[in-house]
Design a protein around this motif. Structure first.
Motif, PDB file in Angstrom:
ATOM      1  N   THR A 170       0.840  -1.191   0.000  1.00 37.21           N
ATOM      2  CA  THR A 170       0.000   0.000   0.000  1.00 37.21           C
ATOM      3  C   THR A 170       0.880   1.247   0.000  1.00 37.21           C
ATOM      4  O   THR A 170       1.685   1.444   0.898  1.00 37.21           O
ATOM      5  CB  THR A 170      -0.912   0.018   1.236  1.00 37.21           C
ATOM      6  N   VAL A 229      -4.373   3.305  -1.901  1.00 37.43           N
ATOM      7  CA  VAL A 229      -3.860   3.110  -3.253  1.00 37.43           C
ATOM      8  C   VAL A 229      -2.679   2.153  -3.170  1.00 37.43           C
ATOM      9  O   VAL A 229      -1.688   2.430  -2.496  1.00 37.43           O
ATOM     10  CB  VAL A 229      -3.403   4.447  -3.895  1.00 37.43           C
ATOM     11  N   GLU A 230      -2.807   1.011  -3.845  1.00 40.71           N
ATOM     12  CA  GLU A 230      -1.726   0.018  -3.882  1.00 40.71           C
ATOM     13  C   GLU A 230      -0.714   0.412  -4.956  1.00 40.71           C
ATOM     14  O   GLU A 230      -1.036   1.195  -5.852  1.00 40.71           O
ATOM     15  CB  GLU A 230      -2.312  -1.366  -4.230  1.00 40.71           C
ATOM     16  N   ARG A 278      -4.722   2.432  -9.823  1.00 42.68           N
ATOM     17  CA  ARG A 278      -5.246   3.731 -10.267  1.00 42.68           C
ATOM     18  C   ARG A 278      -6.591   4.006  -9.606  1.00 42.68           C
ATOM     19  O   ARG A 278      -7.579   3.310  -9.861  1.00 42.68           O
ATOM     20  CB  ARG A 278      -5.448   3.712 -11.776  1.00 42.68           C
ATOM     21  N   LEU A 279      -6.595   5.025  -8.782  1.00 43.14           N
ATOM     22  CA  LEU A 279      -7.817   5.380  -8.073  1.00 43.14           C
ATOM     23  C   LEU A 279      -8.297   6.754  -8.538  1.00 43.14           C
ATOM     24  O   LEU A 279      -7.499   7.689  -8.668  1.00 43.14           O
ATOM     25  CB  LEU A 279      -7.553   5.415  -6.565  1.00 43.14           C
ATOM     26  N   LEU A 329       3.875   7.277  -6.778  1.00 48.10           N
ATOM     27  CA  LEU A 329       2.464   7.649  -6.950  1.00 48.10           C
ATOM     28  C   LEU A 329       2.396   9.037  -7.580  1.00 48.10           C
ATOM     29  O   LEU A 329       3.056   9.966  -7.119  1.00 48.10           O
ATOM     30  CB  LEU A 329       1.767   7.679  -5.573  1.00 48.10           C
ATOM     31  N   ALA A 348       1.663   4.294  -9.546  1.00 51.24           N
ATOM     32  CA  ALA A 348       0.274   4.343  -9.110  1.00 51.24           C
ATOM     33  C   ALA A 348      -0.256   5.738  -9.451  1.00 51.24           C
ATOM     34  O   ALA A 348       0.516   6.678  -9.626  1.00 51.24           O
ATOM     35  CB  ALA A 348       0.190   4.099  -7.613  1.00 51.24           C
ATOM     36  N   LEU A 355      -3.380   8.654  -8.522  1.00 55.24           N
ATOM     37  CA  LEU A 355      -4.580   9.164  -7.857  1.00 55.24           C
ATOM     38  C   LEU A 355      -5.096  10.276  -8.750  1.00 55.24           C
ATOM     39  O   LEU A 355      -4.453  11.312  -8.897  1.00 55.24           O
ATOM     40  CB  LEU A 355      -4.243   9.692  -6.459  1.00 55.24           C
ATOM     41  N   ALA A 401      -9.252   5.488 -14.457  1.00 53.61           N
ATOM     42  CA  ALA A 401      -9.104   4.868 -13.130  1.00 53.61           C
ATOM     43  C   ALA A 401      -9.838   3.536 -13.020  1.00 53.61           C
ATOM     44  O   ALA A 401     -10.968   3.390 -13.495  1.00 53.61           O
ATOM     45  CB  ALA A 401      -9.607   5.823 -12.060  1.00 53.61           C
TER      46      ALA A 401
END
Lengths: 263, 282
Positions: free
Chosen positions: A2, A27-28, A32-33, A168, A200, A202, A215
């Motif tokens: 994470t 978010v791992e 994609r969040l 990220l 990753a 966000l 996402a």
């Protein structure tokens, strides 16, 4: 692993009321969040809280663990160790995100020098690499931000964010200020870069169609709280919360007119 | 019958009447515009607005859409070519023109005077046009208030809105106030510059519905500048695509967006983010 975990995160305005309330998400690595919501829903404040960049007077409560470091309440020195390395950010308006008085090349060089310790010719070469990675010609390095287009400016901001090789990338409405054709180009670029580096993402946007393109999972925010979250597919295809449903219905309603004429 | 036309039609000026017949209500005929010493912002642009056929001006930032709208509003004079109102050369100070053609601007936060009550804002066009012309001062004032109330009601705002100030309203409500102000004097054409792009999506849908409804119920013809092709598709049967100051394509929206002939139009249509094409929904 994470990379980012927000746990019961709240952001309080100096006048005492909470603009973000009890928000939790994770978010791992490589995931994609998307954060979706209308104006005032707390999307941008959430991103700023994650980076420890809340405007003066605003305070965060709860937990935000970024790259193993607790961000809420952390000192400037601690934050400096995670900013850039664990996460870096692309903002909505590239004209205000860039220094108007500094040539683009120098601005891109800043984070590269700090992160990789390069100097002289090696630094110059790294700047050129960074610009070509976002498909900008070399001459852009000698230009001031006002001399290039909005799309080019956002590419510069992306190059700067990527220069730190973050795990990220946080993108806050990165294409909202751009024309639709430029938006499509920048989104394709961003998608390729994030995939290529296994970063990753966000991704924050008011535009459901954009988020649904980028996402895998989304969190729907309304007035500072998450009303629904899950796989993008599931949330958009079968929204459970009435607010999400109205958001999805509105998006389909407008788009339906265009789909009818130009399927 | 919007379109690029080679020559200016020298038709007789059939004045007035919401019907309008074949004479365009408003027309740019080979119009060009440039700031002094600058290169042209608009070149050889012909657009005609026929009563009852909403027209969209589509294009990206810097294309000249807003400049074209300013020419049609009489806020700027074309450097070349002509702007025609009811078939005759536009006279910006002509009251009949100002009454017939009203603007709605993009940002409802900056287009309403924060220090005036909504009732006064909405009735402003009546005062500037000297309407209603007859009656005592008190009777005229009462008549203006009544028309403002009617305009506010027609955009779906509560009756007490007139006594309040703009900051008491949300973005969507403010845009409704701006629309009420535009329709209060009974215009035939509304020129709206990105009327919904500052609004959230659910509000946007409702304001688009309102504009469509007002078009039908008040016999208004809309000229809408928009970069949002969904809004264009929803509101306007005619579309004009502008790129770098020139019209690259125009005609029925169904054809222009459905089977675009110009590569720029094609790229524009392709670029619109759509749920129906979203990668993560497949």
């Amino acid at each position: 692993m994470t990379l980012l975990r927000a746990d019961d995160l709240s952001v309080r305005h100096p006048d005492g009321h909470d603009l973000v309330r009890g928000l939790s998400f994770a978010v791992e690595a490589g995931a994609r969040l998307g954060l979706v919501g209308e104006s005032g829903s707390g999307k941008s404040l959430t991103a700023l809280a994650v980076m420890g960049l809340l405007p003066a007077g605003m305070t965060a409560a709860g937990g935000v663990v970024l790259g193993g470091t607790q961000v809420v309440g952390a000192s400037g020195r601690t934050l400096d160790r995670v900013r850039g390395r664990s996460a870096s950010m692309v903002f909505q308006e590239p004209l205000t995100a860039l220094d108007p008085l500094m040539r683009v090349g120098r601005q891109v060089a800043g984070p590269i020098r700090r992160r990789r310790g390069l100097r002289g010719g090696a630094l110059r070469a790294a700047v050129m690499d960074a610009l070509s990675e976002v498909r900008l010609p070399e001459r852009v390095a000698g230009a001031y931000p006002h001399e290039i287009s909005g799309g080019q400016r956002q590419r510069v901001a992306i190059a700067m964010a990527l220069a730190c090789e973050p795990e990220l990338l946080i993108a806050d409405e990165p294409t909202t200020a751009l024309d639709v054709t430029v938006q499509a180009e920048v989104l394709t670029l961003l998608d390729g870069l994030v995939a290529g580096r296994g970063m990753a993402l966000l991704f924050i946007s008011h535009d459901l169609a954009v988020v649904a393109d980028v996402a895998d999972r989304i969190v729907v925010l309304k007035e500072g709280s998450a009303v629904e979250s899950g796989r993008t597919r599931d949330v958009v295809r079968e929204p459970r919360h009435p607010y999400t449903r109205s958001l999805v219905d509105s998006a389909w309603a407008l788009e339906g007119e265009l789909d009818r004429l130009a399927p | 019958m919007t379109g690029t036309r080679a020559g200016a039609p020298e038709s007789s000026g059939a004045n007035g009447g919401a019907g309008g017949g074949d004479v365009p209500v408003l027309e740019a005929s080979r119009a060009g515009f440039s700031y002094r010493g600058g290169r042209p912002v608009l070149e050889d642009v012909s657009v005609s607005v026929t009563a009852g056929r909403n027209v969209a001006l589509v294009g990206e930032s810097g294309a000249g859409k807003t400049t074209l709208l300013r020419l049609l509003l009489g806020l700027a004079r074309p450097s070349t070519g002509r702007i025609l109102f009811d078939g005759a050369e536009l006279a910006p100070r002509d009251r009949a023109f100002r009454r017939a053609v009203q603007p709605v601007f993009q940002d409802p936060y900056s287009s309403l005077d924060p220090r005036q009550r909504v009732g006064r804002i909405v009735s402003e066009p009546l005062r500037s046009l000297g309407l209603p012309a007859a009656g005592s001062r008190a009777a005229r004032r009462a008549e203006a208030a009544e028309r403002a109330a009617e305009a506010l009601e027609s955009v779906g705002l509560p009756a007490d809105a007139a006594r309040r100030y703009p900051h008491e309203f949300s973005g969507g409500q403010r845009q409704r106030i701006a629309i009420a102000r535009a329709v209060v004097c009974g215009p035939r054409v509304l020129l709206a510059d990105e009327p919904v792009s500052a609004l959230d999506v659910s509000t946007r849908v409702r304001v688009v519905e309102l504009l469509a409804e007002l078009g039908r119920s008040r016999g208004l013809t809309l000229v809408v500048v928009s970069h949002d092709l969904s809004v264009v598709a929803a509101l306007c049967p005619e579309a004009v695509v502008v790129e770098s100051g020139r019209v690259v394509e125009s005609g029925p929206t169904e054809r222009v967006l459905g089977s675009p002939a110009h590569p720029y139009t094609r790229r524009l249509v392709e670029s619109v983010p759509r749920l129906s094409r979203a990668a993560r929904l497949r």
